[in-house]
Design a protein around this motif. Sequence first.
Motif, mmCIF file in Angstrom:
data_model
loop_
_atom_site.group_PDB
_atom_site.id
_atom_site.type_symbol
_atom_site.label_atom_id
_atom_site.label_comp_id
_atom_site.label_asym_id
_atom_site.label_seq_id
_atom_site.Cartn_x
_atom_site.Cartn_y
_atom_site.Cartn_z
ATOM 1 N N ASP A 79 0.813 -1.220 0.000
ATOM 2 C CA ASP A 79 0.000 0.000 0.000
ATOM 3 C C ASP A 79 0.844 1.267 0.000
ATOM 4 O O ASP A 79 0.335 2.351 0.262
ATOM 5 C CB ASP A 79 -0.930 -0.002 1.214
ATOM 6 C CG ASP A 79 -1.908 -1.167 1.178
ATOM 7 O OD1 ASP A 79 -2.328 -1.539 0.059
ATOM 8 O OD2 ASP A 79 -2.232 -1.710 2.249
ATOM 9 N N GLY A 80 2.135 1.150 -0.257
ATOM 10 C CA GLY A 80 3.008 2.321 -0.257
ATOM 11 C C GLY A 80 3.521 2.698 1.118
ATOM 12 O O GLY A 80 4.226 3.683 1.276
ATOM 13 N N GLY A 81 3.169 1.916 2.101
ATOM 14 C CA GLY A 81 3.657 2.167 3.455
ATOM 15 C C GLY A 81 4.950 1.404 3.701
ATOM 16 O O GLY A 81 5.633 0.977 2.769
ATOM 17 N N ALA A 82 5.256 1.229 4.954
ATOM 18 C CA ALA A 82 6.486 0.526 5.305
ATOM 19 C C ALA A 82 6.294 -0.225 6.614
ATOM 20 O O ALA A 82 5.420 0.119 7.422
ATOM 21 C CB ALA A 82 7.633 1.517 5.426
ATOM 22 N N SER A 83 7.105 -1.228 6.802
ATOM 23 C CA SER A 83 7.145 -1.925 8.085
ATOM 24 C C SER A 83 8.590 -1.955 8.554
ATOM 25 O O SER A 83 9.518 -2.008 7.754
ATOM 26 C CB SER A 83 6.579 -3.344 7.957
ATOM 27 O OG SER A 83 7.363 -4.104 7.069
ATOM 28 N N VAL A 84 8.748 -1.877 9.850
ATOM 29 C CA VAL A 84 10.089 -1.906 10.430
ATOM 30 C C VAL A 84 10.125 -2.991 11.503
ATOM 31 O O VAL A 84 9.154 -3.200 12.228
ATOM 32 C CB VAL A 84 10.496 -0.521 11.003
ATOM 33 C CG1 VAL A 84 9.630 -0.128 12.193
ATOM 34 C CG2 VAL A 84 11.955 -0.500 11.396
ATOM 35 N N PHE A 85 11.228 -3.696 11.535
ATOM 36 C CA PHE A 85 11.449 -4.759 12.515
ATOM 37 C C PHE A 85 12.807 -4.502 13.144
ATOM 38 O O PHE A 85 13.796 -4.347 12.426
ATOM 39 C CB PHE A 85 11.434 -6.123 11.826
ATOM 40 C CG PHE A 85 11.792 -7.264 12.727
ATOM 41 C CD1 PHE A 85 10.862 -7.799 13.595
ATOM 42 C CD2 PHE A 85 13.072 -7.799 12.713
ATOM 43 C CE1 PHE A 85 11.188 -8.854 14.435
ATOM 44 C CE2 PHE A 85 13.412 -8.850 13.545
ATOM 45 C CZ PHE A 85 12.472 -9.378 14.407
ATOM 46 N N ARG A 106 15.038 -8.159 22.707
ATOM 47 C CA ARG A 106 13.686 -7.672 22.486
ATOM 48 C C ARG A 106 13.521 -7.455 20.988
ATOM 49 O O ARG A 106 14.402 -6.914 20.336
ATOM 50 C CB ARG A 106 13.451 -6.358 23.230
ATOM 51 C CG ARG A 106 13.570 -6.520 24.727
ATOM 52 C CD ARG A 106 13.529 -5.222 25.509
ATOM 53 N NE ARG A 106 14.344 -4.119 25.068
ATOM 54 C CZ ARG A 106 15.658 -3.973 25.263
ATOM 55 N NH1 ARG A 106 16.323 -4.928 25.856
ATOM 56 N NH2 ARG A 106 16.297 -2.912 24.867
ATOM 57 N N GLN A 107 12.390 -7.883 20.468
ATOM 58 C CA GLN A 107 12.108 -7.714 19.047
ATOM 59 C C GLN A 107 10.830 -6.893 18.917
ATOM 60 O O GLN A 107 9.782 -7.295 19.414
ATOM 61 C CB GLN A 107 11.941 -9.071 18.376
ATOM 62 C CG GLN A 107 13.189 -9.916 18.472
ATOM 63 C CD GLN A 107 12.994 -11.311 17.908
ATOM 64 O OE1 GLN A 107 12.087 -11.572 17.143
ATOM 65 N NE2 GLN A 107 13.874 -12.216 18.296
ATOM 66 N N THR A 108 10.947 -5.748 18.266
ATOM 67 C CA THR A 108 9.800 -4.875 18.099
ATOM 68 C C THR A 108 9.492 -4.715 16.611
ATOM 69 O O THR A 108 10.381 -4.874 15.771
ATOM 70 C CB THR A 108 10.063 -3.484 18.704
ATOM 71 O OG1 THR A 108 11.195 -2.901 18.047
ATOM 72 C CG2 THR A 108 10.371 -3.578 20.191
ATOM 73 N N SER A 109 8.243 -4.395 16.309
ATOM 74 C CA SER A 109 7.879 -4.141 14.922
ATOM 75 C C SER A 109 6.722 -3.158 14.862
ATOM 76 O O SER A 109 5.941 -3.040 15.813
ATOM 77 C CB SER A 109 7.517 -5.448 14.195
ATOM 78 O OG SER A 109 6.483 -6.109 14.869
#
Length: 140
Positions: A79-85, A106-109
């Motif tokens: 959708d033109g967005g982004a995800s970060v991990f 710790r793992q964040t997203s």
Amino acid sequence: MKSITLLAVLVLLAGPAFAETWRCQVPYDEVNGGGRVTLEDDRLIFVSNWPHREPEVLKCIRSGLTSECMSADLATNRDGGASVFTKIFSITWQKDGGPPMRITTRQTSAIFEDHEDGYAMTEAFPAIGYTFPVTECKSD
């Protein structure tokens, strides 16, 4: 003035002698698969026993008896967005200069949507955290 310059040169030369590299084993568990970890003042390298996992190399900042190491991945979504991990490893060093006994991670997203003037976070997921022991540490 000469004694101060000589003292400064000696301190600079002695600096690397205090930096240690530790190589430790990580016992098998269901989260990380076990393997080995190399710990330095400015980086951590985790090599899993699971053959499908690439080695993880994280940048670290050490302050006293604590090191914080982090890696992050950013990906665009459809959708033109982004995800970060992100993955953050916290290491508490022993006061006597010995190796750490365990590492906490710790793992964040989060997911971001595209907006006309940038991105806005739309969803943040709770951090997954766990602690794993390190054993059989040897110093280089």
